[in-house]
Design an enzyme around this catalytic site. Structure first.
Site, PDB file in Angstrom:
ATOM      1  N   TYR A  61       0.630  -1.176  -0.136  1.00  0.00           N
ATOM      2  CA  TYR A  61       0.055  -0.010  -0.092  1.00  0.00           C
ATOM      3  C   TYR A  61       0.634   1.248  -0.188  1.00  0.00           C
ATOM      4  O   TYR A  61       0.362   2.393  -0.539  1.00  0.00           O
ATOM      5  CB  TYR A  61      -0.980  -0.197   1.025  1.00  0.00           C
ATOM      6  CG  TYR A  61      -2.089  -0.838   0.837  1.00  0.00           C
ATOM      7  CD1 TYR A  61      -3.195  -0.538   0.006  1.00  0.00           C
ATOM      8  CD2 TYR A  61      -2.327  -2.212   1.339  1.00  0.00           C
ATOM      9  CE1 TYR A  61      -4.064  -1.385  -0.565  1.00  0.00           C
ATOM     10  CE2 TYR A  61      -3.210  -3.178   1.011  1.00  0.00           C
ATOM     11  CZ  TYR A  61      -4.127  -2.804  -0.019  1.00  0.00           C
ATOM     12  OH  TYR A  61      -5.192  -3.612  -0.304  1.00  0.00           O
ATOM     13  N   HIS A 114     -14.935   0.518  -1.875  1.00  0.00           N
ATOM     14  CA  HIS A 114     -14.042  -0.239  -1.480  1.00  0.00           C
ATOM     15  C   HIS A 114     -12.958   0.415  -0.848  1.00  0.00           C
ATOM     16  O   HIS A 114     -11.852  -0.109  -0.697  1.00  0.00           O
ATOM     17  CB  HIS A 114     -13.221  -0.892  -2.914  1.00  0.00           C
ATOM     18  CG  HIS A 114     -14.284  -1.911  -3.499  1.00  0.00           C
ATOM     19  ND1 HIS A 114     -13.837  -2.669  -4.652  1.00  0.00           N
ATOM     20  CD2 HIS A 114     -15.425  -2.333  -3.184  1.00  0.00           C
ATOM     21  CE1 HIS A 114     -14.915  -3.355  -5.090  1.00  0.00           C
ATOM     22  NE2 HIS A 114     -15.666  -3.324  -4.089  1.00  0.00           N
ATOM     23  N   GLY A 186     -15.481   0.898 -16.911  1.00  0.00           N
ATOM     24  CA  GLY A 186     -14.177   0.094 -16.652  1.00  0.00           C
ATOM     25  C   GLY A 186     -13.972  -0.725 -15.469  1.00  0.00           C
ATOM     26  O   GLY A 186     -13.167  -0.895 -14.595  1.00  0.00           O
ATOM     27  N   THR A 187     -15.084  -1.599 -15.323  1.00  0.00           N
ATOM     28  CA  THR A 187     -15.112  -2.651 -14.472  1.00  0.00           C
ATOM     29  C   THR A 187     -15.497  -3.895 -15.195  1.00  0.00           C
ATOM     30  O   THR A 187     -16.486  -3.971 -15.924  1.00  0.00           O
ATOM     31  CB  THR A 187     -16.268  -2.178 -13.062  1.00  0.00           C
ATOM     32  OG1 THR A 187     -16.299  -3.218 -12.232  1.00  0.00           O
ATOM     33  CG2 THR A 187     -17.628  -1.932 -13.802  1.00  0.00           C
ATOM     34  N   SER A 188     -14.821  -5.004 -14.445  1.00  0.00           N
ATOM     35  CA  SER A 188     -14.789  -6.373 -15.177  1.00  0.00           C
ATOM     36  C   SER A 188     -16.283  -7.009 -14.706  1.00  0.00           C
ATOM     37  O   SER A 188     -16.481  -7.889 -15.236  1.00  0.00           O
ATOM     38  CB  SER A 188     -13.835  -7.160 -14.801  1.00  0.00           C
ATOM     39  OG  SER A 188     -13.584  -7.058 -13.407  1.00  0.00           O
TER      40      SER A 188
HETATM   41  N1  LIG Z   1      -7.207   2.525  -9.497  1.00  0.00           N
HETATM   42  C1  LIG Z   1      -7.660   1.928  -8.581  1.00  0.00           C
HETATM   43  O1  LIG Z   1      -8.076   2.359  -7.241  1.00  0.00           O
HETATM   44  C2  LIG Z   1      -7.511   0.302  -8.522  1.00  0.00           C
HETATM   45  C3  LIG Z   1      -6.591  -0.275  -9.404  1.00  0.00           C
HETATM   46  C4  LIG Z   1      -6.580  -1.879  -9.335  1.00  0.00           C
HETATM   47  C5  LIG Z   1      -7.512  -2.653  -8.649  1.00  0.00           C
HETATM   48  N2  LIG Z   1      -8.484  -2.017  -7.928  1.00  0.00           N
HETATM   49  C6  LIG Z   1      -9.292  -2.939  -7.200  1.00  0.00           C
HETATM   50  O2  LIG Z   1      -9.694  -4.114  -7.972  1.00  0.00           O
HETATM   51  C7  LIG Z   1     -10.781  -4.566  -7.853  1.00  0.00           C
HETATM   52  C8  LIG Z   1     -11.078  -4.923  -9.408  1.00  0.00           C
HETATM   53  O3  LIG Z   1     -12.177  -4.703 -10.028  1.00  0.00           O
HETATM   54  P1  LIG Z   1     -12.405  -3.702 -11.224  1.00  0.00           P
HETATM   55  O4  LIG Z   1     -13.624  -4.109 -11.970  1.00  0.00           O
HETATM   56  O5  LIG Z   1     -12.275  -2.238 -10.733  1.00  0.00           O
HETATM   57  O6  LIG Z   1     -10.906  -3.931 -11.877  1.00  0.00           O
HETATM   58  P2  LIG Z   1     -10.584  -4.906 -12.741  1.00  0.00           P
HETATM   59  O7  LIG Z   1      -9.179  -4.844 -13.211  1.00  0.00           O
HETATM   60  O8  LIG Z   1     -11.075  -6.135 -12.715  1.00  0.00           O
HETATM   61  O9  LIG Z   1     -11.183  -4.547 -14.422  1.00  0.00           O
HETATM   62  C9  LIG Z   1     -10.640  -3.331 -15.078  1.00  0.00           C
HETATM   63  C10 LIG Z   1     -11.761  -3.228 -16.506  1.00  0.00           C
HETATM   64  O10 LIG Z   1     -11.399  -1.905 -16.865  1.00  0.00           O
HETATM   65  C11 LIG Z   1     -11.323  -2.184 -18.255  1.00  0.00           C
HETATM   66  N3  LIG Z   1     -10.351  -1.071 -18.969  1.00  0.00           N
HETATM   67  C12 LIG Z   1      -8.992  -0.981 -18.911  1.00  0.00           C
HETATM   68  N4  LIG Z   1      -8.524  -0.103 -19.317  1.00  0.00           N
HETATM   69  C13 LIG Z   1      -9.819   0.715 -19.754  1.00  0.00           C
HETATM   70  C14 LIG Z   1      -9.939   1.966 -20.275  1.00  0.00           C
HETATM   71  N5  LIG Z   1      -9.001   2.732 -20.533  1.00  0.00           N
HETATM   72  N6  LIG Z   1     -11.166   2.236 -20.346  1.00  0.00           N
HETATM   73  C15 LIG Z   1     -12.223   1.770 -20.176  1.00  0.00           C
HETATM   74  N7  LIG Z   1     -12.162   0.417 -19.706  1.00  0.00           N
HETATM   75  C16 LIG Z   1     -10.955  -0.167 -19.371  1.00  0.00           C
HETATM   76  C17 LIG Z   1     -10.854  -3.743 -18.391  1.00  0.00           C
HETATM   77  O11 LIG Z   1     -11.381  -4.358 -19.758  1.00  0.00           O
HETATM   78  C18 LIG Z   1     -11.637  -4.250 -17.341  1.00  0.00           C
HETATM   79  O12 LIG Z   1     -13.100  -4.922 -17.680  1.00  0.00           O
HETATM   80  C19 LIG Z   1     -11.786  -3.468  -7.206  1.00  0.00           C
HETATM   81  O13 LIG Z   1     -12.122  -4.051  -6.112  1.00  0.00           O
HETATM   82  C20 LIG Z   1     -10.723  -2.248  -7.103  1.00  0.00           C
HETATM   83  O14 LIG Z   1     -11.083  -1.753  -5.657  1.00  0.00           O
HETATM   84  C21 LIG Z   1      -8.400  -0.637  -7.887  1.00  0.00           C
END
Ligand SMILES: NC(=O)c1ccc[n+]([C@@H]2O[C@H](COP(=O)([O-])OP(=O)(O)OC[C@H]3O[C@@H](n4cnc5c(N)ncnc54)[C@H](O)[C@@H]3O)[C@@H](O)[C@H]2O)c1
Ligand SMILES: [Zn+2]
Length: 241
Positions: A61, A114, A186-188
């Site tokens: 972190y 989260h 942007g969420t899977s």
């Molecule tokens: N930035 C952050 O704070 C961060 C980073 C990584 C993971 N997380 C955590 O990861 C967990 C995973 O879930 P999630 O669904 O957020 O992430 P994920 O990594 O599972 O999915 C990311 C999604 O974003 C899409 N993507 C990638 N680049 C993109 C773009 N430029 N424009 C649009 N879409 C794009 C991908 O196709 C994918 O579907 C969450 O609990 C979250 O808290 C957070």
């Protein structure tokens, strides 16, 4: 591209994930292949991981705090803050991101479901406080009041979301009914309960949009509209005045 039309009664609920911050240079979990320094992210970002090796978890972190402090919001974040300005209380943002970029771009009607990278809390007292410090070397931080371990204010794997956040999202969906416009960006769609918001939105008669660079077929099938591409390009175009 399908056009998003917002009439005077429309209420917009937005769920964002790691993809929204990808263009700012914050890696998604998939972008990291789910691994960090040879550890599974699930093993580091968990209560058992913290109990086993608090210093390793704080290193993870601390590095993320350093990285997030260096990046900036992108046009996707800014488009959402701009939409909030126009809609006021007819807007709500639920973000799974912990990086703080939505707040930095001006979003206020926002729930960090989260947790927040730049907050910590004592394991026992449980009161979050602002904390941008990094902790690499022992001793690890302890609570001044009770000597409990200080941990990142993050919802880890195996932990539940703040029920107050979920209640606010549910109340927003219920109040909006058929006027609801739900956007997942942007969420899977793998992590619940966030992944279930699209179904709740459809159940009240809302319209649903998915904006993602590479959505899974399974998640995309649950939306009325699917826009494939980068959120930093699509969101400003979609909400353009
Ligand atoms: N930035 C952050 O704070 C961060 C980073 C990584 C993971 N997380 C955590 O990861 C967990 C995973 O879930 P999630 O669904 O957020 O992430 P994920 O990594 O599972 O999915 C990311 C999604 O974003 C899409 N993507 C990638 N680049 C993109 C773009 N430029 N424009 C649009 N879409 C794009 C991908 O196709 C994918 O579907 C969450 O609990 C979250 O808290 C957070
Ligand atoms: Zn304490």
């Amino acid at each position: 591209m399908d056009k998003l039309k917002l009439d005077a009664q429309a209420r917009v609920l937005v769920l964002t994930g790691a993809g929204v911050s990808a263009e700012s240079g914050v890696p998604t979990f998939r972008g990291m292949n789910g691994l960090w320094e040879g550890n599974r992210v699930e093993d580091v970002a968990s209560p058992t991981g913290f109990r086993a090796d608090p210093q390793l978890v704080w290193r993870f972190y601390s590095l993320r705090r350093e990285a997030a402090a260096k990046v900036s919001p992108n046009p996707g974040h800014l488009a959402l803050a701009d939409l909030e300005q126009r809609l006021g209380e007819r807007f709500l943002l639920a973000t799974q991101n912990v990086d703080g970029l939505h707040a930095r771009s001006g979003s206020r009607r926002m729930l960090a479901i989260h947790g927040e990278l730049f907050q910590s809390r004592c394991e026992r007292c449980n009161v979050p406080f602002a904390d941008a410090q990094t902790y690499f070397a022992a001793p690890m931080p302890r609570c001044e009041k009770c000597q409990g371990a200080i941990r990142p204010h993050i919802v880890w794997f195996g932990e539940t979301l703040d029920p107050a956040h979920l209640e606010q999202v549910d109340a927003f969906i219920e109040a909006a009914g058929e006027h609801l416009v739900f956007l997942a960006v942007g969420t899977s769609g793998l992590v619940y309960p966030a992944a279930g918001m699209v179904d709740a939105s459809r159940a009240v008669g809302g319209t649903t949009w998915l904006i993602d660079a590479a959505p899974s077929d399974e998640y995309a099938a649950r939306f009325d509209h699917v826009l494939r591409g980068r959120s930093g390009e699509i969101l400003p175009a979609l909400f353009g005045r």
